[in-house]
Design a protein around this motif. Sequence first.
Motif, mmCIF file in Angstrom:
data_model
loop_
_atom_site.group_PDB
_atom_site.id
_atom_site.type_symbol
_atom_site.label_atom_id
_atom_site.label_comp_id
_atom_site.label_asym_id
_atom_site.label_seq_id
_atom_site.Cartn_x
_atom_site.Cartn_y
_atom_site.Cartn_z
ATOM 1 N N PRO A 244 0.799 -1.230 0.000
ATOM 2 C CA PRO A 244 0.000 0.000 0.000
ATOM 3 C C PRO A 244 0.827 1.274 0.000
ATOM 4 O O PRO A 244 0.438 2.270 -0.617
ATOM 5 N N TRP A 247 2.395 1.394 -3.753
ATOM 6 C CA TRP A 247 1.600 0.978 -4.903
ATOM 7 C C TRP A 247 1.445 2.096 -5.926
ATOM 8 O O TRP A 247 1.627 1.894 -7.129
ATOM 9 N N MET A 265 -7.868 -3.527 -0.873
ATOM 10 C CA MET A 265 -6.818 -2.613 -1.349
ATOM 11 C C MET A 265 -7.245 -1.150 -1.306
ATOM 12 O O MET A 265 -6.499 -0.299 -0.797
ATOM 13 N N MET A 268 -7.050 0.122 2.251
ATOM 14 C CA MET A 268 -5.690 0.351 2.734
ATOM 15 C C MET A 268 -5.088 1.627 2.140
ATOM 16 O O MET A 268 -4.390 2.376 2.815
ATOM 17 N N LEU A 269 -5.378 1.895 0.879
ATOM 18 C CA LEU A 269 -4.872 3.119 0.257
ATOM 19 C C LEU A 269 -5.521 4.358 0.863
ATOM 20 O O LEU A 269 -4.868 5.385 1.065
#
Length: 541
Positions: A244, A247, A265, A268-269
């Motif tokens: 994260p 990315w 995902m 988390m970002l």
Amino acid sequence: MPMNTVHDVFAATAARTPQAEFLFTESVTARAYGIAAGALHWGEAAGEVARLRQAYEKAGWGHGHRVGLLLENRPAFLLHWLALNALGVSVVPINAEMRSAELIYLIGHSEIGLAVTLPERAADLRAAAEQAGVPFATMGADDAVPQAPKAAPRAGDAIGPQTECALLYTSGTTGRPKGCILSNDYFLAAGQWYAALDGVCSIRPDTERVITPLPLNHMNAMAFSTMVVLTAGGCLVQLDRFHPKSWLASARESRSTIVHYLGVMPAMLLSAAPSPADSDHAIRWGFGAGVDKKNHALFEERFAFPLVEAWAMTETGAGACIMANREPRRVGSSCFGRQPDFLDMKLVDEEGREVGADTPGELLVRARGDDPRRHFFSGYLKDEEATREAWADGWFHTGDLVRRDADGNLFFVDRKKNVIRRSGENISAVEVESVLNQHPAVKASAVAATPDEVRGDEVLACIVLREDMSNNNPGQLAASIVDYALAQLAYYKAPGYVAFVDALPLTPSQKIQRGQLRDLARALPGQPQCLDTRGMKKRQA
């Protein structure tokens, strides 16, 4: 030139665009794997695939053999797969996280005679094969190819669309994994379906750069992100895994235009502090599933690209893929599109009767036309009974609960097996989790049934707290979480137990490991970290 195999499609694109970039390894993945960063061009890849093909053929590997690949997400996985596919050899991707019992089962069940592996796992594989009683050899990605232990079982048959291309094992969130037999046709159809997308998700031939952190031992990376690049040209950016913190930098470095994601995902970002650089990228759209309702619009606004939800299974491939690629997408509602023209589908209750609008039912699918199994999996290896059961009454039974509104929009509700039945009421674990995850103290949650003498099942919630909340009073936190659920859900759906845990049981692809969770839910009541909140659950006047 007929396109009968995955290798045929690769070879045609490589011949058309030999100087273009085929695989791009960005710096984070390069460091993780100890390989060079940068691009492998189509022409270079074709040369290496041809070399490997010749080496395998010389060693006697051919049509009907199976070879395991334990190479994680390295470029070597794709090169060996393509070379073996040209010879009619099926590949069996092996999750690098597997340990002894899992390897014994996989090797014995698939009867692979060879595994191309990371050197540090070779001894584990050989020991597992010995336990399974299977003649077996291992090799590194750059090693000489060992001689095949027996002649190719189908040496006299033509290699074509129905030839087994890969054997993928289901994630095994419940019970032992099943081996899904996937043909060349399955993979070719996935590439063609993806390349033909329109609406929000158009594909520009020989232009897109597709970035994915998903594992190559799962169908999303093997059959979708890889196959659209082989079919439409362009470049694949295969990450080692999801990081994260780096990315977005990886997406910029690789000039990626399409991203693949799973629901965890985006969450988390979003947990990182916002930055003006969040929208500094070339990404046009994302392909995935399971984004949390509360995160969907927030993510799109902050990162400036749409997350396009889709539905498919390993068993269905693109043969039944449904995608919300046309507006309105119903952002933040778990909508994954509408019934496509190539698919028959219906939603049924437990007695098999079709349900009406806005009533959840199990999703049943089949290909429209004369062949209901067109482009689906070929069956479960060595399990004809399970294959027949999955295709009962001529429909593929997905095990997913889905709701369809009056306008035909489809909304994911939950896995049928994740439904908690409390006092005659069906409760979706995913629905409860989506509410709990919005509580300010909750970092992540997972909900399962725990036995209740009076009600049959009770709702148990495993909660991972945010770091800054971990020292708060557990009883007050549990009460706050249940109050929050009671304010948004029918009282019976709120947790009757709240268990504070350090981590949730997850599969390698970051999905909740529902089998382990169910075991945990049965064992937690009575333990100090598990608080009984059943007294808070009262029918509202």
